[in-house]
Design a protein around this motif. Sequence first.
Motif, PDB file in Angstrom:
ATOM      1  N   PRO A 106       0.808  -1.229   0.000  1.00 60.19           N
ATOM      2  CA  PRO A 106       0.000   0.000   0.000  1.00 60.19           C
ATOM      3  C   PRO A 106       0.841   1.280   0.000  1.00 60.19           C
ATOM      4  CG  PRO A 106      -0.863  -1.570   1.584  1.00 60.19           C
ATOM      5  CD  PRO A 106       0.432  -2.137   1.076  1.00 60.19           C
ATOM      6  N   ARG A 107       1.937   1.287   0.719  1.00 59.33           N
ATOM      7  CA  ARG A 107       2.772   2.497   0.771  1.00 59.33           C
ATOM      8  C   ARG A 107       3.288   2.856  -0.614  1.00 59.33           C
ATOM      9  NH1 ARG A 107       6.160  -0.118   5.565  1.00 59.33           N
ATOM     10  NH2 ARG A 107       6.039  -1.719   3.973  1.00 59.33           N
ATOM     11  N   GLU A 108       3.876   1.878  -1.288  1.00 60.25           N
ATOM     12  CA  GLU A 108       4.457   2.132  -2.602  1.00 60.25           C
ATOM     13  C   GLU A 108       3.385   2.403  -3.650  1.00 60.25           C
ATOM     14  OE1 GLU A 108       6.934  -1.214  -3.471  1.00 60.25           O
ATOM     15  OE2 GLU A 108       8.203  -0.871  -1.720  1.00 60.25           O
ATOM     16  N   LYS A 109       2.285   1.648  -3.623  1.00 60.42           N
ATOM     17  CA  LYS A 109       1.247   1.792  -4.646  1.00 60.42           C
ATOM     18  C   LYS A 109       0.507   3.119  -4.532  1.00 60.42           C
ATOM     19  CE  LYS A 109       1.931  -1.907  -6.997  1.00 60.42           C
ATOM     20  NZ  LYS A 109       2.209  -1.889  -8.432  1.00 60.42           N
ATOM     21  N   LEU A 110       0.273   3.596  -3.307  1.00 59.94           N
ATOM     22  CA  LEU A 110      -0.369   4.901  -3.155  1.00 59.94           C
ATOM     23  C   LEU A 110       0.525   6.015  -3.690  1.00 59.94           C
ATOM     24  CD1 LEU A 110      -2.056   4.507   0.345  1.00 59.94           C
ATOM     25  CD2 LEU A 110      -3.203   4.654  -1.878  1.00 59.94           C
ATOM     26  N   CYS A 111       1.806   5.959  -3.362  1.00 57.00           N
ATOM     27  CA  CYS A 111       2.742   6.975  -3.872  1.00 57.00           C
ATOM     28  C   CYS A 111       2.864   6.895  -5.390  1.00 57.00           C
ATOM     29  CB  CYS A 111       4.106   6.835  -3.197  1.00 57.00           C
ATOM     30  SG  CYS A 111       4.093   7.375  -1.471  1.00 57.00           S
ATOM     31  N   GLN A 112       2.864   5.700  -5.939  1.00 60.80           N
ATOM     32  CA  GLN A 112       2.931   5.534  -7.392  1.00 60.80           C
ATOM     33  C   GLN A 112       1.681   6.124  -8.050  1.00 60.80           C
ATOM     34  OE1 GLN A 112       3.386   1.461  -8.763  1.00 60.80           O
ATOM     35  NE2 GLN A 112       2.698   1.992 -10.814  1.00 60.80           N
ATOM     36  N   ALA A 113       0.511   5.874  -7.473  1.00 61.22           N
ATOM     37  CA  ALA A 113      -0.736   6.407  -8.031  1.00 61.22           C
ATOM     38  C   ALA A 113      -0.729   7.932  -8.015  1.00 61.22           C
ATOM     39  CB  ALA A 113      -1.939   5.866  -7.267  1.00 61.22           C
ATOM     40  N   ILE A 114      -0.227   8.516  -6.940  1.00 64.00           N
ATOM     41  CA  ILE A 114      -0.136   9.973  -6.851  1.00 64.00           C
ATOM     42  C   ILE A 114       0.782  10.502  -7.945  1.00 64.00           C
ATOM     43  CG2 ILE A 114       0.756  11.874  -5.433  1.00 64.00           C
ATOM     44  CD1 ILE A 114      -0.187  10.156  -2.975  1.00 64.00           C
ATOM     45  N   HIS A 115       1.872   9.811  -8.166  1.00 64.99           N
ATOM     46  CA  HIS A 115       2.838  10.221  -9.199  1.00 64.99           C
ATOM     47  C   HIS A 115       2.259  10.072 -10.599  1.00 64.99           C
ATOM     48  CE1 HIS A 115       6.262   9.627 -11.967  1.00 64.99           C
ATOM     49  NE2 HIS A 115       6.792  10.605 -11.244  1.00 64.99           N
ATOM     50  N   ASP A 116       1.524   8.981 -10.842  1.00 64.41           N
ATOM     51  CA  ASP A 116       1.025   8.661 -12.182  1.00 64.41           C
ATOM     52  C   ASP A 116      -0.245   9.413 -12.573  1.00 64.41           C
ATOM     53  OD1 ASP A 116       3.113   6.886 -12.324  1.00 64.41           O
ATOM     54  OD2 ASP A 116       1.880   5.094 -12.052  1.00 64.41           O
ATOM     55  N   MET A 117      -0.974   9.923 -11.597  1.00 65.41           N
ATOM     56  CA  MET A 117      -2.274  10.543 -11.881  1.00 65.41           C
ATOM     57  C   MET A 117      -2.269  11.986 -11.381  1.00 65.41           C
ATOM     58  SD  MET A 117      -4.422   7.259 -10.686  1.00 65.41           S
ATOM     59  CE  MET A 117      -5.733   7.207 -11.857  1.00 65.41           C
ATOM     60  N   PRO A 118      -3.083  12.822 -11.965  1.00 68.49           N
ATOM     61  CA  PRO A 118      -3.087  14.240 -11.569  1.00 68.49           C
ATOM     62  C   PRO A 118      -3.875  14.504 -10.281  1.00 68.49           C
ATOM     63  CG  PRO A 118      -4.686  13.892 -13.299  1.00 68.49           C
ATOM     64  CD  PRO A 118      -3.985  12.570 -13.079  1.00 68.49           C
ATOM     65  N   ILE A 119      -3.436  13.926  -9.190  1.00 72.20           N
ATOM     66  CA  ILE A 119      -4.117  14.101  -7.905  1.00 72.20           C
ATOM     67  C   ILE A 119      -3.600  15.376  -7.248  1.00 72.20           C
ATOM     68  CG2 ILE A 119      -4.464  13.125  -5.610  1.00 72.20           C
ATOM     69  CD1 ILE A 119      -4.178  10.350  -6.876  1.00 72.20           C
ATOM     70  N   SER A 120      -4.521  16.273  -6.894  1.00 70.86           N
ATOM     71  CA  SER A 120      -4.097  17.531  -6.271  1.00 70.86           C
ATOM     72  C   SER A 120      -3.846  17.368  -4.777  1.00 70.86           C
ATOM     73  CB  SER A 120      -5.134  18.626  -6.517  1.00 70.86           C
ATOM     74  OG  SER A 120      -6.380  18.250  -5.983  1.00 70.86           O
ATOM     75  N   SER A 121      -4.498  16.399  -4.156  1.00 67.84           N
ATOM     76  CA  SER A 121      -4.253  16.100  -2.742  1.00 67.84           C
ATOM     77  C   SER A 121      -4.795  14.708  -2.437  1.00 67.84           C
ATOM     78  CB  SER A 121      -4.919  17.138  -1.834  1.00 67.84           C
ATOM     79  OG  SER A 121      -6.310  17.096  -1.966  1.00 67.84           O
ATOM     80  N   LEU A 122      -4.282  14.134  -1.357  1.00 70.84           N
ATOM     81  CA  LEU A 122      -4.717  12.801  -0.932  1.00 70.84           C
ATOM     82  C   LEU A 122      -5.168  12.871   0.512  1.00 70.84           C
ATOM     83  CD1 LEU A 122      -4.757   9.647  -1.627  1.00 70.84           C
ATOM     84  CD2 LEU A 122      -2.644   9.562  -0.300  1.00 70.84           C
ATOM     85  N   VAL A 123      -6.276  12.194   0.810  1.00 71.34           N
ATOM     86  CA  VAL A 123      -6.767  12.069   2.181  1.00 71.34           C
ATOM     87  C   VAL A 123      -6.669  10.596   2.540  1.00 71.34           C
ATOM     88  CG1 VAL A 123      -8.702  12.449   3.748  1.00 71.34           C
ATOM     89  CG2 VAL A 123      -8.335  14.013   1.823  1.00 71.34           C
ATOM     90  N   ILE A 124      -6.111  10.326   3.709  1.00 76.06           N
ATOM     91  CA  ILE A 124      -5.906   8.945   4.140  1.00 76.06           C
ATOM     92  C   ILE A 124      -6.284   8.829   5.614  1.00 76.06           C
ATOM     93  CG2 ILE A 124      -3.459   9.366   4.664  1.00 76.06           C
ATOM     94  CD1 ILE A 124      -2.864   6.495   3.734  1.00 76.06           C
ATOM     95  N   GLY A 125      -6.903   7.731   5.971  1.00 71.93           N
ATOM     96  CA  GLY A 125      -7.263   7.497   7.365  1.00 71.93           C
ATOM     97  C   GLY A 125      -6.094   6.904   8.127  1.00 71.93           C
ATOM     98  N   SER A 126      -6.124   7.082   9.414  1.00 69.76           N
ATOM     99  CA  SER A 126      -5.103   6.529  10.290  1.00 69.76           C
ATOM    100  C   SER A 126      -5.691   5.353  11.049  1.00 69.76           C
ATOM    101  CB  SER A 126      -4.640   7.598  11.282  1.00 69.76           C
ATOM    102  OG  SER A 126      -3.821   7.033  12.274  1.00 69.76           O
ATOM    103  N   ARG A 127      -4.885   4.309  11.213  1.00 71.83           N
ATOM    104  CA  ARG A 127      -5.344   3.152  11.985  1.00 71.83           C
ATOM    105  C   ARG A 127      -5.175   3.379  13.473  1.00 71.83           C
ATOM    106  NH1 ARG A 127      -2.355  -1.959   9.711  1.00 71.83           N
ATOM    107  NH2 ARG A 127      -0.617  -0.510   9.766  1.00 71.83           N
ATOM    108  N   GLY A 128      -4.490   4.440  13.847  1.00 74.73           N
ATOM    109  CA  GLY A 128      -4.309   4.744  15.260  1.00 74.73           C
ATOM    110  C   GLY A 128      -3.325   3.823  15.949  1.00 74.73           C
ATOM    111  N   LEU A 129      -2.293   3.406  15.236  1.00 71.39           N
ATOM    112  CA  LEU A 129      -1.281   2.551  15.846  1.00 71.39           C
ATOM    113  C   LEU A 129      -0.494   3.328  16.887  1.00 71.39           C
ATOM    114  CD1 LEU A 129       0.282   0.807  12.700  1.00 71.39           C
ATOM    115  CD2 LEU A 129      -1.428  -0.119  14.242  1.00 71.39           C
ATOM    116  N   GLY A 130      -0.098   2.662  17.940  1.00 68.92           N
ATOM    117  CA  GLY A 130       0.792   3.266  18.916  1.00 68.92           C
ATOM    118  C   GLY A 130       2.187   3.385  18.321  1.00 68.92           C
ATOM    119  N   LYS A 131       3.075   4.076  19.039  1.00 69.11           N
ATOM    120  CA  LYS A 131       4.424   4.300  18.514  1.00 69.11           C
ATOM    121  C   LYS A 131       5.173   2.990  18.251  1.00 69.11           C
ATOM    122  CE  LYS A 131       5.087   8.854  20.484  1.00 69.11           C
ATOM    123  NZ  LYS A 131       5.843   9.675  21.421  1.00 69.11           N
ATOM    124  N   LEU A 132       5.075   2.027  19.163  1.00 72.26           N
ATOM    125  CA  LEU A 132       5.794   0.774  19.002  1.00 72.26           C
ATOM    126  C   LEU A 132       5.266  -0.016  17.802  1.00 72.26           C
ATOM    127  CD1 LEU A 132       7.919  -1.203  19.965  1.00 72.26           C
ATOM    128  CD2 LEU A 132       6.242  -2.163  21.536  1.00 72.26           C
TER     129      LEU A 132
END
Length: 166
Positions: free
Chosen positions: A110-136
Motif C-alpha cells: 500500500p505504501r508504494e502503490k499509493l505513492c505511485q498512483a499519486i505520481h502517475d495521476m493528476p491528484i491535487s491532494s490525498l486524504v488517508i485514514g489513520s489506523r491509530g497505531l501506537g508508537k511501538l
Amino acid sequence: MAADGGRWVGLAVDFSEGSRAALQWAADNLLRAGDNLLLLHVLKDPDYEQGETLLWEASGSPLIPLSEFSHPSIAKKYGVKPDAETLDMLNTIAKQKEVAVVSKVLFGDPREKLCQAIHDMPISSLVIGSRGLGKLKRVLLGSVSDYVVNNAACPVTVVKPASNHA
C-alpha cells in the motif's frame, strides 16, 4: 482522466472506520462541486487466481465509476469487498457535493502503490485514514500514512477516526 477539468482528490480506502472518517472529512472540508474523487484501494495480498489481478498488477485496475464499483460482480472481479456503509456515504456525497466518484484498485504494498498512483495521476491532494497505531506498533509494522506523508508528490491529510472515549 476526465474531460471536465475538475480537481482530482485522492482518497485511500480500505473500508475501515478510519477510511470512513477520512471520507467524511474530505466531504466536509475539501470536496466541492465539479471535483473528481478518486478512491484508491490497495490489495496487499491479491488473489492471483483471478485473471484481472495478473492483468492489472503493475498499473492497477482501470478507473471504475461508483455505479459499477457498487455492483457485487465488479467488486468480486477485482477482489474488493466494499461495505454498505461506505457505499452509502459515497453515493450521498456524490449527489450532495456534485462530485464524480471513481475507484482504482491497486495490487501490492500500500505504501508504494499509493505513492505511485499519486505520481502517475493528476491528484491535487490525498486524504488517508489513520489506523491509530501506537508508537511501538507503528515502528514494527510500519505506518502507511507516515510513509505516504513523507514520500507523496502532493499534499496529504491524515485523518484519525473519532475517539469513542470522549
